[in-house]
Design an enzyme around this catalytic site. Structure first.
Site, PDB file in Angstrom:
ATOM      1  N   ASP A  41       0.874  -1.166   0.000  1.00  0.00           N
ATOM      2  CA  ASP A  41       0.000   0.000   0.000  1.00  0.00           C
ATOM      3  C   ASP A  41       0.923   1.231   0.000  1.00  0.00           C
ATOM      4  O   ASP A  41       2.095   1.133   0.373  1.00  0.00           O
ATOM      5  CB  ASP A  41      -0.862  -0.049   1.270  1.00  0.00           C
ATOM      6  CG  ASP A  41      -1.617   1.235   1.482  1.00  0.00           C
ATOM      7  OD1 ASP A  41      -2.246   1.717   0.526  1.00  0.00           O
ATOM      8  OD2 ASP A  41      -1.550   1.773   2.608  1.00  0.00           O
ATOM      9  N   ASP A  80      -0.034   5.025   0.984  1.00  0.00           N
ATOM     10  CA  ASP A  80      -0.169   6.018   2.051  1.00  0.00           C
ATOM     11  C   ASP A  80      -0.190   5.371   3.439  1.00  0.00           C
ATOM     12  O   ASP A  80      -0.926   4.428   3.685  1.00  0.00           O
ATOM     13  CB  ASP A  80      -1.453   6.836   1.845  1.00  0.00           C
ATOM     14  CG  ASP A  80      -1.433   7.562   0.502  1.00  0.00           C
ATOM     15  OD1 ASP A  80      -0.327   7.880   0.020  1.00  0.00           O
ATOM     16  OD2 ASP A  80      -2.515   7.786  -0.062  1.00  0.00           O
TER      17      ASP A  80
HETATM   18 MG   LIG Z   1      -2.835   3.266   3.459  1.00  0.00          MG
END
Ligand SMILES: [Mg+2]
Length: 306
Positions: free
Chosen positions: A9, A11
């Site tokens: 992922d 962020d």
């Molecule tokens: Mg995230």
């Protein structure tokens, strides 16, 4: 032959999350990320970012703008010796404001679309791969794609209802710990542990990255290992920074009362000097100051030993 990979992922896993990231200048790597990714790449994992970018559907960002953000992230990682193998993003959202991107998409996590595409494009063997992310939707996407999963839960992250439904295989505090889990579970820990035997470093069971299977420059690998060990040692040392300590607090309280008692005693010094006689209050004040000072010192010493 199919490759193994770590899906990541973006962020709050690789970079800080200011809300909707729309400015390349706001890209900031989280601490230790380059070390974790470098060590995973060194042992043969491909590094593939999979990120939902509903900011595009919401009209906050264009695909060109997103490209600039990703160029900046790649630049910062590359400066630190990490090259990402691919970045997949999903610009769609059913509640968008830009018609072209307003729809449900099988690419958006928790759906596994991006991971499955990457698997096809880059010949990834899912059963040997991992998904690492901070959100339940990352974990669900990884599970639906057939990967093992690691949830990054930062200090202060609260629990949500989704947390009950989606259980990752492992939960860690940051990407460095995630890399440790992946290396350990991949059977690379023993070779790494041999390298980690440094008398200058003591981090308990920390068994960290190496180039156990991939021939690389051993000096670089050793440096990486020690950087990670230092990072973990720093983040785990109790009392590091402004950690609360009840002994230190008691020490401060006793110190304050010791000073008050001393000042109280000093007030009576002129009387003692003038009369030339012993003054009971002066004696009591000075003795109290001494006892309180000793107590303060004791608590300060105790707080340093914890
Ligand atoms: Mg995230």
């Amino acid at each position: 032959m199919a490759d193994k990979c770590v899906f990541l992922d973006r962020d709050r896993t690789i970079i800080e999350d200011p809300g909707y990231m729309t400015d390349p200048d706001a890209v900031k790597l989280l601490p230790g990320v380059e070390l974790a990714l470098r060590s995973l790449a060194q042992v043969g994992f491909k590094l593939i970012v999979v990120t939902n970018q509903s900011a595009i559907a919401r009209g906050l960002l264009t695909e060109d703008g997103l490209e600039q953000i990703h160029d900046e992230m790649r630049r910062q990682l590359s400066q630190r010796g990490v090259e990402l193998d691919a970045i997949y993003y999903c610009p769609y959202h059913p509640e968008g404001t830009v018609e072209r991107y307003t729809r449900v998409s099988a690419d958006c996590k928790p759906s596994p679309g991006m991971l499955l595409k990457a698997s096809k494009d880059l010949q990834i063997e899912m059963s040997e791969s991992w998904m690492v992310g901070d959100s339940p939707r990352d974990i669900e996407a990884g599970q639906r794609a057939g990967c093992r999963t690691i949830r990054v839960r930062h200090k202060g992250d609260g629990a949500s209802e989704q947390d009950e439904d989606v259980q990752a295989d492992f939960t860690v505090r940051n990407l460095v710990d995630a890399a440790r889990v992946i290396l350990r579970e991949s059977g690379l820990a023993a070779a790494v542990g041999k390298m980690a035997e440094s008398p200058a470093v003591s981090v308990g069971a920390a068994r960290l990255p190496s180039s156990a299977q991939t021939p690389i420059d051993s000096m670089t690998d050793s440096q990486t290992l020690h950087e990670i060990l230092r990072h973990i040692t720093q983040t785990r040392t109790p009392g590091n920074g402004a950690e609360f300590s009840s002994a230190r607090l008691l020490g401060a309280i006793f110190q304050i009362f010791a000073v008050i008692a001393l000042v109280w005693g000093l007030i009576y010094i002129p009387d003692v000097m003038n009369s030339g006689e012993s003054n009971l209050i002066w004696h009591v004040a000075m003795m109290t100051a001494g006892v309180l000072q000793l107590a303060a010192l004791t608590f300060f010493i105790l707080s340093r030993q914890r």
